[in-house]
Design a protein around this motif. Structure first.
Motif: not given
Length: 308
Positions: A98-113
């Protein structure tokens, strides 16, 4: 200065001692220069897997950028989160992170599968709270005072633990905190980062509490709360929340995080305080179970469309 109290060394130490974890502070930056920097604290269990410790609403994340231009900031934040995603991709998870709301862009994680699941909370701007809070919330706090309740900052951890037991009995969960653990956390974090608010009725009996973590000048987190069943109708929850907000205003805190708004009755209660609905994400690796679930959801969606 770190706005998130979950960066506090005492909190990190508490997680290590209480849950048997190893903390892993992580700082990421460009290969050259100081255009950006990302800091977080990860935790590994005894098997070396990354986990979100119990009773942690999120893992803290801080992002620093040398430019305030939106284009530069967006690009640099994407680069920073891509570096974090690359790092996490090389690790084994012991559950979702569970990440802080500072991480408001999750595309890099989805791109990393990896998969990202949205979670929600409310952030109330403390300085402008008077205009934001619904009058009904204030009314309940006034009713509580008329009934003779008073609220104070306390070190009576036995009374605090007694109040925390209220929702445990009603809702069937376990805070996994007793008076000894509360006292130890207070010692590790200090009075300038840890506060317990306790409401007593006219007879002096402890009836409701809120345990908060905070960073002076930064965020205050509504970490744990508990009200005895017989006091709920008296508005004790509202009185304790109001006292906490007044206290954190005096500490110069900017935001009060109500911690969680994912259950309908809880969301309804918290939204009356006028906070901004904020999304944060739980990141998980795409294992067989996750892929099977996604395939099931996709199949059901296709079947519904074909049946129309």
């Amino acid at each position: 200065m770190m706005n998130d109290p979950l960066f506090h060394p005492g909190w990190i130490r508490f997680n290590e001692q209480r849950w048997g974890l190893s903390a892993e502070p992580l700082t990421l930056a460009p290969d050259k220069g100081d255009a950006w920097k990302l800091e977080t604290v990860l935790y590994r269990n005894s098997h070396g897997r990354l986990v979100t410790p119990p009773r942690n609403p999120h893992l803290p994340v801080a992002f620093h950028c040398a430019s305030e231009r939106p284009a530069s900031r967006n690009r640099r934040k994407r680069l920073a989160l891509t570096r974090l995603a690359d790092y996490l991709q090389q690790c084994e998870f012991g559950g979702s992170l569970s990440l802080s709301s500072i991480v408001d862009d999750v595309r890099p994680f989805e791109w990393a599968n990896m998969a990202a699941r949205p979670r929600f909370t409310y952030h109330l701007d403390i300085a402008t709270r008077e205009q934001a809070i619904d009058p009904s919330a204030r009314k309940k706090a006034r009713k509580c005072q008329r009934l003779g309740y008073r609220c104070e900052v306390t070190e009576d951890y036995d009374a605090v633990a007694e109040c925390l037991a209220g929702p445990e009995v009603r809702k069937g969960f376990d805070y996994r905190l007793d008076a000894t653990e509360l006292a130890r956390l207070a010692e590790l974090m200090g009075a300038d980062h840890f506060a317990c608010f306790l409401a007593r009725n006219a007879q002096g009996e402890a009836m409701g509490t809120r345990v908060c973590l905070y960073a002076p000048g930064g965020h205050a987190l509504a970490w744990s709360a508990g009200m005895k069943t017989e006091a709920m109708k008296d508005g004790v929850n509202n009185l304790v929340a109001e006292e906490a907000l007044n206290f954190f205003d005096r500490q110069g805190c900017s935001v009060f995080d109500f911690i969680g708004a994912n259950i309908a009755p809880v969301a309804e209660m918290k939204e009356a305080w006028g906070g901004r609905l904020v999304c944060h994400y739980a990141i998980s690796q795409r294992g067989i179970r996750q892929l099977a679930r996604e395939a099931y959801v996709t199949a059901r969606t296709i079947m519904r469309r074909e049946s129309k």
